[in-house]
Design a protein around this motif. Structure first.
Motif, PDB file in Angstrom:
ATOM      1  N   TYR A 120      45.043  45.921  45.185  1.00  0.00           N
ATOM      2  CA  TYR A 120      44.312  45.215  46.238  1.00  0.00           C
ATOM      3  C   TYR A 120      42.809  45.458  46.093  1.00  0.00           C
ATOM      4  N   SER A 121      42.442  46.688  45.720  1.00  0.00           N
ATOM      5  CA  SER A 121      41.005  46.943  45.591  1.00  0.00           C
ATOM      6  C   SER A 121      40.419  46.117  44.437  1.00  0.00           C
ATOM      7  N   HIS A 122      41.189  45.915  43.352  1.00  0.00           N
ATOM      8  CA  HIS A 122      40.704  45.044  42.266  1.00  0.00           C
ATOM      9  C   HIS A 122      40.434  43.620  42.794  1.00  0.00           C
ATOM     10  N   ILE A 123      41.303  43.147  43.689  1.00  0.00           N
ATOM     11  CA  ILE A 123      41.146  41.779  44.209  1.00  0.00           C
ATOM     12  C   ILE A 123      39.813  41.620  44.956  1.00  0.00           C
ATOM     13  N   PHE A 124      39.440  42.661  45.711  1.00  0.00           N
ATOM     14  CA  PHE A 124      38.237  42.547  46.551  1.00  0.00           C
ATOM     15  C   PHE A 124      37.007  43.205  45.928  1.00  0.00           C
ATOM     16  N   ALA A 125      37.074  43.473  44.613  1.00  0.00           N
ATOM     17  CA  ALA A 125      36.009  44.232  43.946  1.00  0.00           C
ATOM     18  C   ALA A 125      34.629  43.608  44.120  1.00  0.00           C
ATOM     19  N   ASP A 126      34.564  42.291  44.188  1.00  0.00           N
ATOM     20  CA  ASP A 126      33.246  41.629  44.239  1.00  0.00           C
ATOM     21  C   ASP A 126      32.810  41.290  45.658  1.00  0.00           C
ATOM     22  N   PHE A 127      33.615  41.664  46.652  1.00  0.00           N
ATOM     23  CA  PHE A 127      33.349  41.214  48.013  1.00  0.00           C
ATOM     24  C   PHE A 127      32.099  41.819  48.648  1.00  0.00           C
ATOM     25  N   TRP A 128      31.574  42.895  48.057  1.00  0.00           N
ATOM     26  CA  TRP A 128      30.309  43.430  48.592  1.00  0.00           C
ATOM     27  C   TRP A 128      29.217  42.372  48.508  1.00  0.00           C
ATOM     28  N   LYS A 129      29.266  41.566  47.424  1.00  0.00           N
ATOM     29  CA  LYS A 129      28.212  40.547  47.229  1.00  0.00           C
ATOM     30  C   LYS A 129      28.744  39.128  47.455  1.00  0.00           C
ATOM     31  N   ASN A 130      29.979  38.869  46.985  1.00  0.00           N
ATOM     32  CA  ASN A 130      30.509  37.503  47.031  1.00  0.00           C
ATOM     33  C   ASN A 130      31.884  37.475  47.678  1.00  0.00           C
ATOM     34  N   SER A 131      31.921  37.335  48.983  1.00  0.00           N
ATOM     35  CA  SER A 131      33.244  37.248  49.603  1.00  0.00           C
ATOM     36  C   SER A 131      33.635  35.775  49.639  1.00  0.00           C
ATOM     37  N   ILE A 132      34.930  35.498  49.581  1.00  0.00           N
ATOM     38  CA  ILE A 132      35.350  34.103  49.630  1.00  0.00           C
ATOM     39  C   ILE A 132      36.344  33.896  50.768  1.00  0.00           C
ATOM     40  N   GLN A 133      36.507  32.650  51.074  1.00  0.00           N
ATOM     41  CA  GLN A 133      37.321  32.269  52.240  1.00  0.00           C
ATOM     42  C   GLN A 133      38.825  32.465  51.963  1.00  0.00           C
ATOM     43  N   PHE A 134      39.553  32.965  52.945  1.00  0.00           N
ATOM     44  CA  PHE A 134      41.020  33.031  52.850  1.00  0.00           C
ATOM     45  C   PHE A 134      41.591  31.649  53.159  1.00  0.00           C
ATOM     46  N   PRO A 135      42.765  31.268  52.695  1.00  0.00           N
ATOM     47  CA  PRO A 135      43.569  31.999  51.723  1.00  0.00           C
ATOM     48  C   PRO A 135      43.085  31.716  50.303  1.00  0.00           C
ATOM     49  N   PHE A 136      43.395  32.612  49.383  1.00  0.00           N
ATOM     50  CA  PHE A 136      43.111  32.340  47.975  1.00  0.00           C
ATOM     51  C   PHE A 136      44.184  33.001  47.120  1.00  0.00           C
ATOM     52  N   LEU A 137      44.214  32.600  45.856  1.00  0.00           N
ATOM     53  CA  LEU A 137      45.141  33.249  44.915  1.00  0.00           C
ATOM     54  C   LEU A 137      44.354  34.272  44.113  1.00  0.00           C
ATOM     55  N   ALA A 138      45.029  35.342  43.707  1.00  0.00           N
ATOM     56  CA  ALA A 138      44.336  36.371  42.931  1.00  0.00           C
ATOM     57  C   ALA A 138      45.210  36.839  41.782  1.00  0.00           C
ATOM     58  N   MET A 139      44.556  37.144  40.670  1.00  0.00           N
ATOM     59  CA  MET A 139      45.272  37.765  39.550  1.00  0.00           C
ATOM     60  C   MET A 139      44.552  39.061  39.198  1.00  0.00           C
ATOM     61  N   VAL A 140      45.330  40.098  38.889  1.00  0.00           N
ATOM     62  CA  VAL A 140      44.749  41.357  38.409  1.00  0.00           C
ATOM     63  C   VAL A 140      45.225  41.537  36.974  1.00  0.00           C
ATOM     64  N   ILE A 141      44.264  41.466  36.046  1.00  0.00           N
ATOM     65  CA  ILE A 141      44.600  41.533  34.622  1.00  0.00           C
ATOM     66  C   ILE A 141      43.942  42.806  34.078  1.00  0.00           C
ATOM     67  N   SER A 142      44.752  43.867  33.993  1.00  0.00           N
ATOM     68  CA  SER A 142      44.169  45.167  33.645  1.00  0.00           C
ATOM     69  C   SER A 142      44.993  45.858  32.567  1.00  0.00           C
ATOM     70  N   GLY A 143      44.767  47.168  32.421  1.00  0.00           N
ATOM     71  CA  GLY A 143      45.509  47.925  31.424  1.00  0.00           C
ATOM     72  C   GLY A 143      46.971  48.087  31.817  1.00  0.00           C
ATOM     73  N   GLY A 144      47.254  48.123  33.112  1.00  0.00           N
ATOM     74  CA  GLY A 144      48.615  48.369  33.569  1.00  0.00           C
ATOM     75  C   GLY A 144      49.270  47.175  34.237  1.00  0.00           C
ATOM     76  N   HIS A 145      48.504  46.131  34.557  1.00  0.00           N
ATOM     77  CA  HIS A 145      49.053  45.014  35.331  1.00  0.00           C
ATOM     78  C   HIS A 145      48.564  43.658  34.864  1.00  0.00           C
ATOM     79  N   SER A 146      49.456  42.671  35.033  1.00  0.00           N
ATOM     80  CA  SER A 146      49.069  41.255  34.884  1.00  0.00           C
ATOM     81  C   SER A 146      49.802  40.579  36.044  1.00  0.00           C
ATOM     82  N   ASP A 147      49.269  40.749  37.237  1.00  0.00           N
ATOM     83  CA  ASP A 147      49.989  40.356  38.451  1.00  0.00           C
ATOM     84  C   ASP A 147      49.275  39.227  39.201  1.00  0.00           C
ATOM     85  N   MET A 148      50.060  38.528  40.009  1.00  0.00           N
ATOM     86  CA  MET A 148      49.516  37.401  40.790  1.00  0.00           C
ATOM     87  C   MET A 148      49.795  37.633  42.277  1.00  0.00           C
TER      88      MET A 148
END
Ligand code: KG4
Ligand code: ZN
Length: 342
Positions: A120-148
């Motif tokens: 969840y923190s990866h999803i909101f990583a940019d929200f300090w500067k660029n928050s976006i309107q809900f609802p939205f889709l998110a993907m986390v593409i990292s070393g341990g996850h490729s989740d939607m």
């Protein structure tokens, strides 16, 4: 030192894998004050993360980073009013180091703390500067996850697709190792892909889970295809820099295509036009450029965090921590570390 009693700061800890990071946010101004991330380099000797070494290194680095961030921002412990730490998913030993630091401060300063889900923190990583309107889709593409995820609110998140076996970053690290490149493999593969002169004649690699009717991603087939090509190349002599650069670019293009296919499917089926893609792999400029072009052609508003907040950091933990504090959420001292998402 005179302490301004009106100041209310939040301190956040991230230690889920091999990055030790602490951030400070101003709860009143809703502002990120500072973030310090130390990326452990010891693992490069072994070509992958050694969990025991990771937790020992967190134990050493967390107190040093904590001192540094408090001193350089001139913050007194009495001004810390709330704490947050990553508690899942991740390496148990690593997670425990951040959780214990957080719990110790919570107990000794008598202030609340909250556990934050790393994805969840990866999803909101940019929200300090660029928050976006809900609802939205998110993907986390990292070393341990490729989740939607379907994200309806900060506390209304549903995982709709997940890594079936190897995650995208994981295969970049493994394939890089197989080609004799250093760890972490993602940045190395990006570097070699940049040397490729054969852009119009790339390898035809299998696109993962292309026709599966779900939002899951699996990269182990792509990894095996690359392993076989490397093995074949080795049988015919040494693997050349030309081969490495061509395979690197082919691989990044294929990873990007897999992300696009699943992202587009979820966007089309949900009717949502906004998407966030975060996680360490999104530091990659080739993947980023390709996805920006493809999603823009589909009329999708795509958000990718700035590079330093794609890889693990505590600024993103601080953001969700701040939201949770505003909603009156907290955990008790029995909060544990968990390796899985739920
Ligand atoms: O999000 P992250 O820091 O940690 C996890 O939660 O897993 O992601 C780490 C992953 C590693 O697999 C690393 O190779 C990959 O992100 N990565 C990259 C790049 N920088 C880091 N992959 C591709 N290109 C990059 N520039
Ligand atoms: Zn991460």
């Amino acid at each position: 030192m005179s302490i301004n009693p009106d100041k209310r700061y939040l301190l956040a800890f991230e230690s889920s894998c091999d990055d030790s990071s602490i951030a400070i946010a101003d709860l009143y101004e809703r502002l990120l004050i500072d973030n310090i991330t130390y990326s452990q380099d010891i693992h490069s000797i072994f070509g992958g993360i050694v969990p025991e070494l990771a937790s020992r290194d967190h134990l050493k680095k967390i107190p040093i980073i904590l001192d540094k961030i408090m001193i350089r921002n001139d913050i007194h412990p009495d001004q810390i009013k709330y704490l947050a730490c990553t508690y899942r998913p991740g390496l148990i030993g690593s997670l425990l180091m951040g959780i214990m630091a957080c719990k110790t401060l919570s107990y000794s300063l008598d202030i609340p703390f909250v556990g934050v889900n790393h994805l969840y923190s990866h999803i909101f990583a940019d929200f300090w500067k660029n928050s976006i309107q809900f609802p939205f889709l998110a993907m986390v593409i990292s070393g341990g996850h490729s989740d939607m995820f379907m994200v309806k609110d900060y506390t209304g998140i549903e995982r709709i697709g997940m890594t079936v076996d190897d995650a995208a970053g994981e295969i970049l690290d493994k394939i890089a190792k197989e080609m004799g490149l250093s760890y972490p493999g993602g940045p190395e593969i990006e570097k070699y892909a940049g040397y490729c002169n054969d852009k119009d004649d790339l390898f035809d690699l299998p696109v993962p889970m292309r026709s599966k009717n779900n939002y899951n991603l699996s990269f182990s087939g792509l990894k095996t295809a690359c392993y076989l090509m490397i093995k074949e190349q080795r049988r015919n002599g040494n693997i050349s820099e030309e081969f490495i650069s061509k395979l690197s670019l082919s691989l990044l293009n294929t990873v990007s295509e897999a992300i696009f296919i699943k992202g587009k499917k979820a966007l089309r089926e949900s009717g949502i036009k906004r998407m966030v893609i975060g996680g360490g792999v999104m530091r990659n400029n080739i993947i980023k450029k390709d996805l920006r072009e493809r999603f823009s052609n589909e009329g999708i508003d795509l958000h990718i965090p700035i590079p330093e907040y794609c890889t693990d950091n505590a600024a993103m933990v601080a953001y969700l921590g701040m939201i949770y504090s505003e909603r009156g959420l907290s955990d008790n001292i029995s909060l544990n570390a968990y390796p899985g998402y739920e």
